[in-house]
Design an enzyme around this catalytic site. Structure first.
Site, PDB file in Angstrom:
ATOM      1  N   GLY A  15       0.810  -1.210   0.000  1.00 38.81           N
ATOM      2  CA  GLY A  15       0.000   0.000   0.000  1.00 38.81           C
ATOM      3  C   GLY A  15       0.845   1.263   0.000  1.00 38.81           C
ATOM      4  O   GLY A  15       1.645   1.476   0.918  1.00 38.81           O
ATOM      5  N   GLY A  17      -0.214   4.424   0.228  1.00 36.90           N
ATOM      6  CA  GLY A  17      -0.991   5.568   0.696  1.00 36.90           C
ATOM      7  C   GLY A  17      -0.200   6.373   1.715  1.00 36.90           C
ATOM      8  O   GLY A  17       1.018   6.279   1.809  1.00 36.90           O
ATOM      9  N   PHE A  18      -0.915   7.163   2.520  1.00 35.02           N
ATOM     10  CA  PHE A  18      -0.252   8.022   3.495  1.00 35.02           C
ATOM     11  C   PHE A  18       0.599   7.222   4.473  1.00 35.02           C
ATOM     12  O   PHE A  18       1.728   7.600   4.786  1.00 35.02           O
ATOM     13  CB  PHE A  18      -1.295   8.828   4.277  1.00 35.02           C
ATOM     14  CG  PHE A  18      -1.986   9.876   3.458  1.00 35.02           C
ATOM     15  CD1 PHE A  18      -1.297  10.989   3.000  1.00 35.02           C
ATOM     16  CD2 PHE A  18      -3.331   9.761   3.149  1.00 35.02           C
ATOM     17  CE1 PHE A  18      -1.931  11.962   2.251  1.00 35.02           C
ATOM     18  CE2 PHE A  18      -3.977  10.732   2.399  1.00 35.02           C
ATOM     19  CZ  PHE A  18      -3.277  11.833   1.936  1.00 35.02           C
ATOM     20  N   VAL A  83      -1.604  -7.865  -4.108  1.00 39.95           N
ATOM     21  CA  VAL A  83      -1.210  -8.876  -3.115  1.00 39.95           C
ATOM     22  C   VAL A  83      -2.449  -9.689  -2.767  1.00 39.95           C
ATOM     23  O   VAL A  83      -3.447  -9.154  -2.280  1.00 39.95           O
ATOM     24  CB  VAL A  83      -0.600  -8.222  -1.865  1.00 39.95           C
ATOM     25  CG1 VAL A  83      -0.273  -9.285  -0.823  1.00 39.95           C
ATOM     26  CG2 VAL A  83       0.663  -7.451  -2.239  1.00 39.95           C
ATOM     27  N   GLU A 174     -18.258  17.979   0.980  1.00 43.28           N
ATOM     28  CA  GLU A 174     -17.390  18.687   0.031  1.00 43.28           C
ATOM     29  C   GLU A 174     -17.850  18.468  -1.402  1.00 43.28           C
ATOM     30  O   GLU A 174     -17.829  19.389  -2.233  1.00 43.28           O
ATOM     31  CB  GLU A 174     -15.947  18.242   0.237  1.00 43.28           C
ATOM     32  CG  GLU A 174     -15.373  18.718   1.562  1.00 43.28           C
ATOM     33  CD  GLU A 174     -13.973  18.227   1.870  1.00 43.28           C
ATOM     34  OE1 GLU A 174     -13.316  18.817   2.737  1.00 43.28           O
ATOM     35  OE2 GLU A 174     -13.538  17.238   1.231  1.00 43.28           O
ATOM     36  N   ASP A 305      -5.671   3.109   8.097  1.00 41.60           N
ATOM     37  CA  ASP A 305      -7.091   2.740   8.093  1.00 41.60           C
ATOM     38  C   ASP A 305      -7.335   1.266   8.368  1.00 41.60           C
ATOM     39  O   ASP A 305      -8.389   0.892   8.884  1.00 41.60           O
ATOM     40  CB  ASP A 305      -7.723   3.096   6.737  1.00 41.60           C
ATOM     41  CG  ASP A 305      -7.736   4.584   6.479  1.00 41.60           C
ATOM     42  OD1 ASP A 305      -7.492   5.354   7.421  1.00 41.60           O
ATOM     43  OD2 ASP A 305      -7.991   4.982   5.325  1.00 41.60           O
ATOM     44  N   ALA A 322      -6.336  10.759   7.219  1.00 41.76           N
ATOM     45  CA  ALA A 322      -4.917  10.817   6.859  1.00 41.76           C
ATOM     46  C   ALA A 322      -3.982  10.921   8.060  1.00 41.76           C
ATOM     47  O   ALA A 322      -2.944  10.251   8.107  1.00 41.76           O
ATOM     48  CB  ALA A 322      -4.682  11.982   5.900  1.00 41.76           C
ATOM     49  N   GLN A 323      -4.311  11.777   9.038  1.00 36.95           N
ATOM     50  CA  GLN A 323      -3.357  12.050  10.113  1.00 36.95           C
ATOM     51  C   GLN A 323      -2.963  10.819  10.940  1.00 36.95           C
ATOM     52  O   GLN A 323      -1.770  10.606  11.191  1.00 36.95           O
ATOM     53  CB  GLN A 323      -3.891  13.162  11.015  1.00 36.95           C
ATOM     54  CG  GLN A 323      -3.464  14.548  10.575  1.00 36.95           C
ATOM     55  CD  GLN A 323      -1.948  14.696  10.469  1.00 36.95           C
ATOM     56  OE1 GLN A 323      -1.193  14.292  11.348  1.00 36.95           O
ATOM     57  NE2 GLN A 323      -1.498  15.272   9.370  1.00 36.95           N
TER      58      GLN A 323
END
Length: 424
Positions: A15, A17-18, A83, A174, A305, A322-323
């Site tokens: 992964g 990602g962040f 994977v 949003e 996550d 994200a944080q």
């Protein structure tokens, strides 16, 4: 699989990602071999996906090549692959391009869209978790407006110009705000034969307020902002079905629409091979200890996550945003360096830096500790934070230019149907 043996500990990361990026960055100069697997060859800045889907940004503004991110990382290898399975006894993973042995495995696969078992909604609605999905929404939105511009059937025009969004979390809010601004800023100029009042944006939420994870104060502000933009908000409303033409709710409401966007929930994206106590099935997340090590394993970790770290402050795990992912990735990277030196590890402690969401031009809301505010200041703060965390200097410059252009001209420049969307 053609990965050279170097004699260094091999850390496989799944992964980009962040969480995965933050972890690898901490080990750039360490004497380890890092192998990164991802289905895409780029990192996606997911908080701005909605701007791609509403023609505010092009996808290359929020995506960055993974190989370029780690160009200067010692003994780094990237493979674009899926994977498929983890063999925990032999310390190997099975992928779509072959098998690979690991010394340490870090799973950072994030989430996937949760349809709560509703197959009709899964088949007919539009999710927005990836760049291709965001482009699909952009194409479908523009195609439907083009069709509405030429149809003489009033009922069909209404269906084509009726946009329904499920879920009033940050993504849904949003997205609804961006669509409402598209109506006000674009429709009357590009489609003079269409009346702005013919386009409707509906935001449907099962709870009793928008932005449920945020404070009530900013929730009320966001609700007012949405109504000011003309978004029709439906609270305490649960969707039961969508057949491709009509959204049906449990209380009997019907919304005829050709564009139904599902932003009502996510679930973890685990990999086959780790089950039992380690996998919390209700959330599809791996239960981890305070060092992000998956319960029951000595060399397998989960981040972001997909990780469920239960604590007094977070009995259901940290928020899937994200944080926590960034902070967990950094902490685990530091702990790996300490582990190789024989130094004691530091348990993860989450620093909540706040939550924010934008509703539209000069309209955003922010929760930072005891501070809860909204309006233009919150909007500029939202822009600064999102620019800061974009990967790559070019992406920051391009995004800032696009935002400035849109702010001055009330325009959305990326109104291109590059690849017409077709179901199936």
């Amino acid at each position: 699989m053609n990965i050279p043996e170097t004699g260094r500990p091999r850390i496989v990361v799944v992964g980009g990602g962040f969480a995965g990026i933050s972890f690898i960055k901490k080990l750039r100069k360490s004497k380890v071999q890092i192998v990164l697997f991802d289905r895409h060859n780029y990192h996606t800045f997911q908080p701005l996906l909605y701007q791609v889907s509403t023609a505010g940004l092009e996808p290359d503004s929020i995506a960055y090549p993974l190989r370029k991110v780690f160009r200067d990382t010692i003994d780094f290898h990237f493979r674009m692959a899926e994977v498929e399975n983890i063999n925990t006894q032999n310390n190997t993973i099975s992928t779509s391009i072959g098998n690979l042995h690991f010394d340490y495995l870090v799973i950072a696969t994030g989430t996937r869209t949760n349809y709560f078992g509703n197959e009709n909604i899964a088949e007919n609605s539009m999710p927005m978790k990836t760049v291709p999905q965001a482009l699909n929404i952009r194409s479908l939105m523009l195609q439907n407006i083009e069709k509405a511009d030429i149809t003489i059937d009033e009922r069909e025009r209404k269906r084509l110009l009726n946009f329904v969004i499920a879920g009033a979390g940050p993504t849904g809010v949003e997205l609804a705000g961006a669509l409402a601004e598209f109506r006000k800023g674009i429709l009357e100029h590009d489609y003079p034969e269409l009346d702005e009042d013919e386009m409707f944006v509906h935001l449907i939420e099962g709870q009793n307020r928008v932005l449920p994870p945020m404070s009530e104060k900013v929730s009320k502000k966001a609700h007012k902002f949405l109504e000011k933009l003309g978004v029709q908000v439906h609270l305490e409303t649960f969707i039961s079905d969508y057949d491709g033409k009509t959204v049906t709710t449990k209380d009997g409401k019907n919304f005829e629409t050709a564009t139904f966007i599902w932003a009502a929930g996510v679930t973890g994206a685990p990999i086959k091979g780790i089950n039992g106590e380690a996998l919390v099935e209700r959330a599809n997340r791996y239960r981890v200890d305070e060092f992000n090590k998956i319960i029951g394993f000595k060399n397998i970790y989960a981040l972001g996550d997909i990780a469920l770290m239960e604590s007094k402050d977070y009995p259901k795990g940290h928020p899937q945003v994200a944080q926590p992912a960034i902070q967990q990735g950094r902490t685990l990277g530091d702990n790996f360096k300490k582990m190789f030196k024989g130094a004691p590890l530091e348990p993860f402690e989450y620093l909540d830096k706040g939550t924010m969401a934008t509703v539209g031009r000069n309209k955003a809301v922010v929760d930072i500790g005891k501070l809860h505010f909204g309006g233009a200041i919150a909007w500029f703060l939202w822009m600064f934070v999102h620019l800061w965390f974009l990967v790559g200097f070019r992406n920051r410059v391009v995004t800032f230019f696009n935002w400035t252009y849109s702010y001055i001209n009330y325009d959305r420049a990326a109104r291109l149907i590059i690849r017409p969307f077709k179901k199936g």
